[in-house]
Scaffold this active site. Structure first.
Site, PDB file in Angstrom:
ATOM      1  N   HIS B 132       0.778  -0.871  -4.888  1.00 49.00           N
ATOM      2  CA  HIS B 132      -0.415  -1.383  -4.197  1.00 49.00           C
ATOM      3  C   HIS B 132      -0.489  -0.657  -2.853  1.00 49.00           C
ATOM      4  O   HIS B 132       0.536  -0.279  -2.291  1.00 49.00           O
ATOM      5  CB  HIS B 132      -0.206  -2.882  -3.984  1.00 49.00           C
ATOM      6  CG  HIS B 132      -1.365  -3.632  -3.417  1.00 49.00           C
ATOM      7  ND1 HIS B 132      -1.693  -3.569  -2.090  1.00 49.00           N
ATOM      8  CD2 HIS B 132      -2.245  -4.478  -4.000  1.00 49.00           C
ATOM      9  CE1 HIS B 132      -2.740  -4.359  -1.876  1.00 49.00           C
ATOM     10  NE2 HIS B 132      -3.092  -4.924  -3.012  1.00 49.00           N
ATOM     11  N   GLN B 212       3.248 -10.056  -7.018  1.00 48.47           N
ATOM     12  CA  GLN B 212       2.801 -10.397  -8.372  1.00 48.47           C
ATOM     13  C   GLN B 212       3.920 -10.994  -9.217  1.00 48.47           C
ATOM     14  O   GLN B 212       3.681 -11.402 -10.356  1.00 48.47           O
ATOM     15  CB  GLN B 212       2.261  -9.139  -9.080  1.00 48.47           C
ATOM     16  CG  GLN B 212       1.073  -8.505  -8.409  1.00 48.47           C
ATOM     17  CD  GLN B 212      -0.163  -9.389  -8.456  1.00 48.47           C
ATOM     18  OE1 GLN B 212      -0.289 -10.276  -9.294  1.00 48.47           O
ATOM     19  NE2 GLN B 212      -1.081  -9.167  -7.528  1.00 48.47           N
ATOM     20  N   CYS B 373      -6.825  -1.954  -5.280  1.00 52.31           N
ATOM     21  CA  CYS B 373      -6.004  -1.487  -4.148  1.00 52.31           C
ATOM     22  C   CYS B 373      -4.835  -0.644  -4.642  1.00 52.31           C
ATOM     23  O   CYS B 373      -3.734  -0.702  -4.090  1.00 52.31           O
ATOM     24  CB  CYS B 373      -5.491  -2.648  -3.293  1.00 52.31           C
ATOM     25  SG  CYS B 373      -6.810  -3.495  -2.436  1.00 52.31           S
TER      26      CYS B 373
END
Lengths: 148, 415
Positions: B132, B212, B373
């Site tokens: 990310h 995540q 992103c």
């Protein structure tokens, strides 16, 4: 919010078969546009006859709204003067962002098909990217345009 | 703390769980909402919302300051959440739990306070091609500031981090390895244990971006043996604007403060300021008290449902969504690792992801479209963007059927 208002037949058609798609080389004016949010990338190429747009082409990739809008733009601005383009830009801005502005198909022609975009605020930038890019080309800005 | 649901045994009772999430009970464009954008931000259960409301209605004052009752209550609740976080990720001490604004701020803190002082020209910072932007840009800033070089472990066509390439890239000049535990764009679960073991042999510290990972599987920072672990509240049923940096105590102790202000000091004069102890040394200014307390309630909710049970159920949803979406002509799933969290990223022939997102929304189905992103991941797969459905344990098989039907509808409109 009716999907049919956004993806009208004209828009679906211009997305599938974009008009004036390609490069002009050499071109009197050229600009790149980028919408970082969606990843839409457009390049606009213009050849001028004095103050008038003689030829205009675009290439790049993007969503159906951005591609159809660019395709419709090329049809609409061919033969127009810089001043005509400026007032068309203002008309389009109103069309895409003003919820209750009346839509005048006589003035806008096929561009009026984009009026549904105003009901989808997240997509306004997709439709307006090509117009900002054309402005940049005519102003001969060398920096890429971004919707952000 | 708020009343939590009674611990559940056996399979997940999705209907009971859904009743805890008020936001799920609504119509979008005339259809029941199907929320499949959990990797961007999860929703909050009533227990978290009530805990925050109750705090503001009864207990709010500034922390670590007053001798009055409310300040004591606020401090107890704030520090109580730190203990909840410590247990949740099995850190050894609450000194190792620093509250931040989110994963992004946690990574920036480590970049500026831990890596920047010891990096110089010729040194290297190692990340992967799966990251990310929050685990790329902070390191690029350090590279600009110090002359160090950013090295990137390539990814494979399945969307996995190339372990053999990593073994070649790590070396004596590597100052840190910073890796996603789970990819936000593709869902790949990175086998971080293997990477950490190699980094240990080289004496290189490891930071994991766990944004995540934390809400979808058990994370034990001591078993992982990582040096830093970062995650965000809002992706795990908690409030926005709150996150956690776990750091090994001896590393945090040696690091200079990152921001100056109140709460991070013991005494201040114009000649000399003495910094506070861990973890407050890294918490300058009045912290996000309500966010921290809400995060504690979110963790208690996840624990009551059971993280292992959540992981097992979400895996079922992943398999079902993968199967249903693979049946759709012209649809290609991007990221096909055998080890994935419940994320399905996909593209469709001739249809841009943004059009998919808009059409799905008119059917009441919320997914994310765009580059997530993670623009380098998009570049690797040569797509400008993908559409991404990301599941949580409150989603159902019937909702995945709604997703599949809405994608079929998209094909009819634009195909």
């Amino acid at each position: 919010m009716d999907l049919k208002d956004l993806y009208r037949d004209v828009i679906v058609d211009h997305n599938r078969n974009p008009r004036n798609f390609g490069k002009l080389d050499p071109a009197d004016a050229h600009a790149d546009g980028h919408n970082p949010l969606c990843g839409d990338r457009l390049s606009l190429y213009v050849n001028l006859d004095g103050d008038r747009i003689r030829e205009v082409k675009f290439d790049g990739s993007g969503c159906a709204i951005s591609v159809a809008s660019a395709s419709l733009l090329t049809e609409a601005v061919k033969g127009k003067s810089r001043g005509d383009v400026k007032s068309l830009f203002d008309e389009m801005h109103t069309l895409l962002t003003q919820h209750d502005a009346p839509v005048d198909p006589a003035k806008l022609g096929k561009l009026a098909a984009l009026s549904g975009v105003r009901e989808f605020p997240a997509r306004v930038k997709c439709a307006s990217l090509c117009w900002h890019t054309l402005n940049a080309a005519l102003d001969s800005q060398s920096d890429p345009v971004s919707t952000e | 703390m708020s009343a939590q649901p009674a611990p559940r045994t056996g399979a997940i009772d999705v209907a009971a769980i859904r009743a805890d999430f008020p936001v799920l009970d609504q119509q979008i464009n005339g259809r029941p909402l199907v929320y499949l954008d959990n990797a961007a931000s999860s929703q909050r259960p009533r227990q978290v919302i009530d805990t925050i409301s109750r705090y503001y209605e009864h207990d709010h004052a500034n922390v670590h300051r007053g001798v009055h009752t409310l300040s004591q209550r606020a401090t107890d609740a704030y520090e109580g959440s730190r203990e909840i976080v410590r247990q949740f990720i099995n850190a050894g001490d609450t000194k190792e739990i620093v509250f931040t604004r989110g994963t992004t701020e946690a990574v920036n803190l480590v970049a500026q306070s831990f890596v920047r002082p010891k990096a110089g020209p010729g040194d290297e910072i190692l990340i992967s091609g799966l990251e990310h932007h929050a685990n790329i840009v902070p390191w690029q800033l350090v590279c600009e500031q110090t002359g160090a070089k950013l090295r990137v472990i390539p990814i494979t066509p399945q969307g996995e981090v190339d372990f053999a390439a990593f073994e070649k890239l790590i070396g004596p000049r590597t100052r840190i390895v910073a890796l996603a535990h789970v990819s936000n764009a593709l869902g790949t679960i990175v086998p971080v244990d293997k990477f950490i073991a190699v980094a240990r042999q080289h004496g290189v510290p490891v930071l994991l971006d766990g944004a995540q990972a934390v809400p979808h599987g058990k994370v034990d920072v001591r078993a992982l043996d990582c040096d830093f672990y970062c995650f965000s509240g809002h992706k795990m049923l908690g409030p926005t604007g709150i996150g956690v940096l776990y750091g090994r105590q001896k590393l945090l102790e040696a690091m200079p403060p990152w921001q100056g202000g109140g709460d991070m000091i013991l005494s201040v004069s114009f000649e000399k300021t003495t910094y506070n102890q861990l973890p407050w040394k890294f918490e300058a200014g009045t912290p996000n008290i309500s966010g921290t307390i809400g995060l504690g309630a979110a963790i208690q909710y996840l624990q009551a449902v059971g993280i292992e049970r959540i992981a097992a159920y979400e895996h079922e949803l992943l398999l079902y969504a993968t199967q249903r979406l693979q049946e759709i002509p012209g649809l290609t799933i991007v990221g096909t690792s055998a080890h994935k969290a419940a994320v399905v990223s996909f593209v469709m022939n001739g249809i841009h992801p943004h059009d998919i997102g808009t059409i799905l929304d008119t059917e009441g189905v919320a997914i994310r479209t765009g580059h997530h992103c993670a623009m380098p991941v998009m570049d690797f797969f040569k797509v400008p963007a993908t559409a991404r459905a990301s599941m949580a344990f409150y989603n159902t098989h019937a909702e995945i059927d709604r997703l599949a039907a809405a994608i079929e509808h998209t094909r009819k409109v634009l195909g």
